[in-house]
Design a protein around this motif. Sequence first.
Motif, PDB file in Angstrom:
ATOM      1  N   ALA A  19      29.691  43.670  24.375  1.00 31.70           N
ATOM      2  CA  ALA A  19      28.783  44.157  25.661  1.00 31.70           C
ATOM      3  C   ALA A  19      27.403  43.448  25.646  1.00 31.70           C
ATOM      4  O   ALA A  19      26.961  43.107  26.821  1.00 31.70           O
ATOM      5  N   LYS A  20      26.919  42.935  25.003  1.00 31.84           N
ATOM      6  CA  LYS A  20      25.889  41.956  24.927  1.00 31.84           C
ATOM      7  C   LYS A  20      25.820  40.521  25.773  1.00 31.84           C
ATOM      8  O   LYS A  20      25.382  40.372  26.556  1.00 31.84           O
ATOM      9  N   VAL A  33      36.779  39.330  22.155  1.00 30.71           N
ATOM     10  CA  VAL A  33      36.119  38.445  21.331  1.00 30.71           C
ATOM     11  C   VAL A  33      36.916  37.897  20.231  1.00 30.71           C
ATOM     12  O   VAL A  33      37.484  39.019  19.260  1.00 30.71           O
ATOM     13  N   ARG A  34      37.054  36.821  19.942  1.00 26.25           N
ATOM     14  CA  ARG A  34      37.953  36.142  18.832  1.00 26.25           C
ATOM     15  C   ARG A  34      37.289  35.539  17.937  1.00 26.25           C
ATOM     16  O   ARG A  34      36.265  34.517  18.213  1.00 26.25           O
ATOM     17  N   GLU A  54      33.323  41.083  12.411  1.00 27.18           N
ATOM     18  CA  GLU A  54      34.858  41.767  12.984  1.00 27.18           C
ATOM     19  C   GLU A  54      34.221  43.396  13.370  1.00 27.18           C
ATOM     20  O   GLU A  54      34.567  43.724  14.224  1.00 27.18           O
ATOM     21  N   MET A  55      33.469  43.871  12.649  1.00 26.82           N
ATOM     22  CA  MET A  55      32.931  45.142  12.816  1.00 26.82           C
ATOM     23  C   MET A  55      31.902  45.293  14.035  1.00 26.82           C
ATOM     24  O   MET A  55      31.751  46.349  14.647  1.00 26.82           O
ATOM     25  N   GLN A  56      31.383  44.355  14.442  1.00 23.95           N
ATOM     26  CA  GLN A  56      30.294  44.148  15.476  1.00 23.95           C
ATOM     27  C   GLN A  56      30.822  43.551  16.815  1.00 23.95           C
ATOM     28  O   GLN A  56      29.975  43.250  17.559  1.00 23.95           O
ATOM     29  N   LYS A  57      32.167  43.371  16.742  1.00 19.21           N
ATOM     30  CA  LYS A  57      32.618  42.658  18.047  1.00 19.21           C
ATOM     31  C   LYS A  57      32.493  43.367  19.303  1.00 19.21           C
ATOM     32  O   LYS A  57      32.255  42.730  20.340  1.00 19.21           O
ATOM     33  N   THR A  64      35.195  32.971  21.851  1.00 21.11           N
ATOM     34  CA  THR A  64      35.664  32.352  20.425  1.00 21.11           C
ATOM     35  C   THR A  64      34.176  32.156  19.932  1.00 21.11           C
ATOM     36  O   THR A  64      33.503  31.359  20.280  1.00 21.11           O
ATOM     37  N   VAL A  65      34.201  32.968  18.518  1.00 18.26           N
ATOM     38  CA  VAL A  65      32.791  32.780  17.806  1.00 18.26           C
ATOM     39  C   VAL A  65      33.057  32.181  16.633  1.00 18.26           C
ATOM     40  O   VAL A  65      33.783  32.779  15.725  1.00 18.26           O
TER      41      VAL A  65
END
Length: 168
Positions: free
Chosen positions: A89-90, A103-104, A81-84, A69-70
């Motif tokens: 991966a990172k 990822v939430r 949201e576009m970079q989830k 959760t971010v």
Amino acid sequence: MPPRRSTTRGFKRTATLLNDQIRRAGESRGFAVSRLLTHWAEVVGQDIAAIARPVNVGYGRGGFGATLTVLTTGPQAPMLEMQKEQLRAKVNAVYGYNAISRVRITQTAPTGFAEGQASFEHKPKPAKPEIAPEIAAEASKAAGDVHDTDLRSALERLGRNVLSKQKR
């Protein structure tokens, strides 16, 4: 060869003293690897760290992988949201295996609104370029006939801005 003597003279680094407390606090919030908390900017990069921070890692019942959760602010949520997938991966690269499966993104902390008031460090604004002395002299010469000091200084600023734009 004689044994090497310690140069710390009985003192320990602060990081080594706090490792256990940071690990316990992180594990109570769901972070098995405290490096994710302490080195967030290095893990995900400065761009993402400026707009988001990790809040929780939750493990579902019998599910594979965990949910990270971010926390972010409202206007940044669509960008994040576009970079989830890149974020996932990172983070998994830090764990060393596919530990995070989802990822939430939230705009408040899971415990409520009081904790969710996010303030992230923003990138410093670039310094304004220096104005050439000849441009400043030309601007002050053009506004020199004005008797009101406030108006004269405003006209000088305007002149510097206009003349410096033309020179570019």
